[in-house]
Write an enzyme that holds these catalytic residues in place. Sequence first.
Site, PDB file in Angstrom:
ATOM      1  N   LYS A   1      -2.042  15.213  -9.670  1.00 34.09           N
ATOM      2  CA  LYS A   1      -1.081  15.062 -10.762  1.00 34.09           C
ATOM      3  C   LYS A   1      -0.238  16.323 -10.946  1.00 34.09           C
ATOM      4  O   LYS A   1       0.924  16.247 -11.353  1.00 34.09           O
ATOM      5  CB  LYS A   1      -1.805  14.677 -12.051  1.00 34.09           C
ATOM      6  CG  LYS A   1      -2.452  13.287 -11.975  1.00 34.09           C
ATOM      7  CD  LYS A   1      -1.442  12.204 -11.591  1.00 34.09           C
ATOM      8  CE  LYS A   1      -2.042  10.824 -11.538  1.00 34.09           C
ATOM      9  NZ  LYS A   1      -1.062   9.777 -11.186  1.00 34.09           N
TER      10      LYS A   1
ATOM     11  N   TYR B   1      -8.195  14.749  -8.515  1.00 33.12           N
ATOM     12  CA  TYR B   1      -7.272  13.903  -9.277  1.00 33.12           C
ATOM     13  C   TYR B   1      -6.274  14.779 -10.031  1.00 33.12           C
ATOM     14  O   TYR B   1      -5.060  14.543 -10.008  1.00 33.12           O
ATOM     15  CB  TYR B   1      -8.045  13.012 -10.245  1.00 33.12           C
ATOM     16  CG  TYR B   1      -7.155  12.181 -11.139  1.00 33.12           C
ATOM     17  CD1 TYR B   1      -6.566  11.008 -10.669  1.00 33.12           C
ATOM     18  CD2 TYR B   1      -6.889  12.565 -12.454  1.00 33.12           C
ATOM     19  CE1 TYR B   1      -5.732  10.254 -11.477  1.00 33.12           C
ATOM     20  CE2 TYR B   1      -6.062  11.806 -13.268  1.00 33.12           C
ATOM     21  CZ  TYR B   1      -5.494  10.654 -12.782  1.00 33.12           C
ATOM     22  OH  TYR B   1      -4.663   9.900 -13.589  1.00 33.12           O
TER      23      TYR B   1
ATOM     24  N   ASN C   1       3.802   4.035 -10.225  1.00 33.79           N
ATOM     25  CA  ASN C   1       2.655   3.894 -11.112  1.00 33.79           C
ATOM     26  C   ASN C   1       1.322   3.838 -10.369  1.00 33.79           C
ATOM     27  O   ASN C   1       0.293   4.215 -10.921  1.00 33.79           O
ATOM     28  CB  ASN C   1       2.836   2.613 -11.951  1.00 33.79           C
ATOM     29  CG  ASN C   1       1.576   2.219 -12.690  1.00 33.79           C
ATOM     30  OD1 ASN C   1       1.150   2.894 -13.631  1.00 33.79           O
ATOM     31  ND2 ASN C   1       0.956   1.121 -12.263  1.00 33.79           N
TER      32      ASN C   1
ATOM     33  N   ASN D   1       0.888  -1.161   0.000  1.00 37.95           N
ATOM     34  CA  ASN D   1       0.000   0.000   0.000  1.00 37.95           C
ATOM     35  C   ASN D   1       0.926   1.211   0.000  1.00 37.95           C
ATOM     36  O   ASN D   1       1.607   1.482   0.994  1.00 37.95           O
ATOM     37  CB  ASN D   1      -0.889  -0.013   1.244  1.00 37.95           C
ATOM     38  CG  ASN D   1      -1.726   1.256   1.380  1.00 37.95           C
ATOM     39  OD1 ASN D   1      -1.617   2.182   0.585  1.00 37.95           O
ATOM     40  ND2 ASN D   1      -2.551   1.299   2.408  1.00 37.95           N
TER      41      ASN D   1
END
Length: 259
Positions: free
Chosen positions: A154, A150, A85, A58
């Site tokens: 990023k 989200y 990733n 995790n």
Amino acid sequence: MSMPCIFITGAAAGIGAETARLFAQNGWFVGLFDIDETGLHKLQQELGQHVCMTGQLNVADEAQWQKALTAFFSKTGRLDVLLNNAGILASGKCTEIPLKRLHQLIDVNVKGVLNGCYLAYPYLKQTANARIINLCSASALYGQPSLAVYSATKFAVRGLTEALELEWAGDGIRVMDVLPLFVQTSMVTNMDANSIKNMGVSLTAIDVAQTIWQAANYQKRLAKVHWTVGFPTRGFYALSGAAPDFISRTINQFISRKG
């Protein structure tokens, strides 16, 4: 170990699994790490135990990172590439998504990448020409409606990548990110965002894996930090650096319009 080695998070499926296949096929030893132990076991059976190892991870858990990296380096004696990733996504209007879920995005997408970079640093420093490759997104070029948090995660990954690329250059560690648009993986299934409805999903996990392969094997002296995947992303990336803000805003407003 004489063969080059890559440590992959989120390796059980999608981009992580396709990257593992590509690197294993080209003579690399692959560390497969994920919370999905069943998926990891299946992929290990496919690739063969002689070219890979697996471990539960995790990425938001510092102790699990320490355990995974120690086990990997004890087996390989090197860490040529860390591929951060692992990531999760929540889509829809920001205030209609539970706040707890949005916090989870930050825990996995930001803290998970930070954990990996920070804790892998001593091992990367011991490996010649080592590098970190962070999975970023075209959502880091301009904030995306229905993907607000989200997109913010990023942006954080992109900023961390740029800063560490400069900070760790003297240690011989290259730091890069990969920026795809929407990719055909389970992450975008039932995604609630007009941009994906308007633009569609043309990239595959294999497309992204091939770009990761190029980044992992890049040897030119000139630093290449951001690796875009696909023509549309290259276009958006070029515009983001050259066009005034109102043009970028207008383009993103157009692609996220209701049909």
